[in-house]
Write a protein that holds these residues in place. Structure first.
Motif, PDB file in Angstrom:
ATOM      1  N   THR A 152       0.848  -1.193   0.000  1.00  0.00           N
ATOM      2  CA  THR A 152       0.000   0.000   0.000  1.00  0.00           C
ATOM      3  C   THR A 152       0.883   1.243   0.000  1.00  0.00           C
ATOM      4  N   ASP A 160      -5.718   2.682   1.956  1.00  0.00           N
ATOM      5  CA  ASP A 160      -4.715   1.715   2.420  1.00  0.00           C
ATOM      6  C   ASP A 160      -5.259   0.752   3.471  1.00  0.00           C
ATOM      7  N   ASP A 161      -5.988   1.266   4.454  1.00  0.00           N
ATOM      8  CA  ASP A 161      -6.390   0.424   5.587  1.00  0.00           C
ATOM      9  C   ASP A 161      -7.281  -0.755   5.178  1.00  0.00           C
ATOM     10  N   LEU A 164      -5.054  -3.336   3.625  1.00  0.00           N
ATOM     11  CA  LEU A 164      -4.196  -4.014   4.600  1.00  0.00           C
ATOM     12  C   LEU A 164      -4.990  -5.015   5.427  1.00  0.00           C
ATOM     13  N   VAL A 175       3.176  -8.405   2.836  1.00  0.00           N
ATOM     14  CA  VAL A 175       2.280  -7.264   2.990  1.00  0.00           C
ATOM     15  C   VAL A 175       3.122  -6.111   3.514  1.00  0.00           C
ATOM     16  N   ALA A 177       3.617  -1.543   3.750  1.00  0.00           N
ATOM     17  CA  ALA A 177       2.931  -0.250   3.704  1.00  0.00           C
ATOM     18  C   ALA A 177       3.951   0.875   3.750  1.00  0.00           C
ATOM     19  N   ARG A 187      -1.129   3.842  12.107  1.00  0.00           N
ATOM     20  CA  ARG A 187      -1.760   2.801  11.285  1.00  0.00           C
ATOM     21  C   ARG A 187      -2.026   1.557  12.127  1.00  0.00           C
ATOM     22  N   LEU A 204       3.064  -7.309   8.949  1.00  0.00           N
ATOM     23  CA  LEU A 204       3.094  -6.077   8.163  1.00  0.00           C
ATOM     24  C   LEU A 204       4.490  -5.475   8.162  1.00  0.00           C
TER      25      LEU A 204
END
Length: 255
Positions: A152, A160-161, A164, A175, A177, A187, A204
């Motif tokens: 993202t 983005d959220d 995710l 994954v 960000a 986040r 993440l």
């Protein structure tokens, strides 16, 4: 070096057609070729998943490896086939403009999601697949499997959220960000409040990319692609000491 040669007859052509169908459906498979005689056999995803890790052949199949193996007194050559890796970029931003062609050169099929038409314009991404839908609509249809990575890049929590949350709940091998440590801390609070557990959040990778002092969009793209390849290979960096690896999660993209 050993060389094994077989006739490409109709039976083998039929097997290769099945292999093509399985990988096109994003399912792994393995071709077992007896070296002491006998027909080749194709093992599909269900058989790979049920293979015993205690048997040499089963261990190779569970690892998604190709090579020679002895099983039940027979010598076999195993050729493992897996779907092509995919990269879903959420955000048609400058980093994506640099990353998309790099990832394609590295063998990734790239899809760029961005509901903002001004960003997701074909002239900005002439060779990439663009999807103008919101992530919560597009990602379930795309399908997030163990051969898929999601990154993202928008800095917009509305875009983005949701991406995710879906990616962290899936089997994606990677994954990541984009964003600073402060942005990432906020986040994590949002994702946790929406129900993401500690195990999911540990997957993440943020700030995204290997720490190579990247500054420009192109340099950041290099750092992201390098981290993607590292995660896909499930291999630590040579520069990391063994004690530094304790507890570090490496994403699996095997069967």
């Amino acid at each position: 070096m050993a060389v094994h040669v077989e006739r490409l007859d109709e039976a083998r052509r039929a097997l290769f057609a099945q292999i093509g169908a399985e990988t096109a459906a994003r399912r792994p498979c393995a071709l077992l070729m007896p070296l002491d005689g006998g027909p080749a056999r194709l093992l599909k995803a269900a058989e790979l998943a049920s293979a015993s890790p205690d048997d040499p052949l089963g261990g190779m199949l569970r690892a998604g490896a190709s090579g020679l193996v002895e099983s039940a007194g027979a010598r076999l050559f195993v050729r493992f086939f897996r779907p092509a890796p995919r990269l879903v970029l959420v955000g048609a931003v400058h980093v994506a403009q640099a990353l998309a062609p790099m990832a394609q050169i590295a063998g990734f099929a790239v899809t760029i999601l961005d509901p903002r038409g001004a960003y997701a314009a074909p002239e900005r991404f002439p060779h990439a697949r663009l999807d103008p839908r919101w992530p919560e609509e597009a990602l379930p249809e795309i399908g997030l499997d163990v051969y898929t990575a999601v990154a993202t890049l928008t800095h917009d929590a509305r875009i983005d959220d949701p991406a995710l949350r879906l990616a962290l709940a899936s089997d994606c091998f990677y994954v990541g960000a984009l964003g600073s440590r402060a942005t990432h801390a906020r986040r994590l609070e949002r994702l946790s409040a929406s129900g993401a557990g500690p195990a999911a959040l540990d997957r993440l990778r943020a700030p995204i990319g290997l720490d190579i002092a990247a500054v420009s969009p192109a340099e950041i793209a290099v750092s992201i692609l390098a981290e993607l390849i590292l995660a896909r290979g499930r291999k630590p960096l040579r520069s990391l000491k063994a004690q530094d690896l304790a507890g570090r999660p490496f994403a699996s993209c095997g069967a």
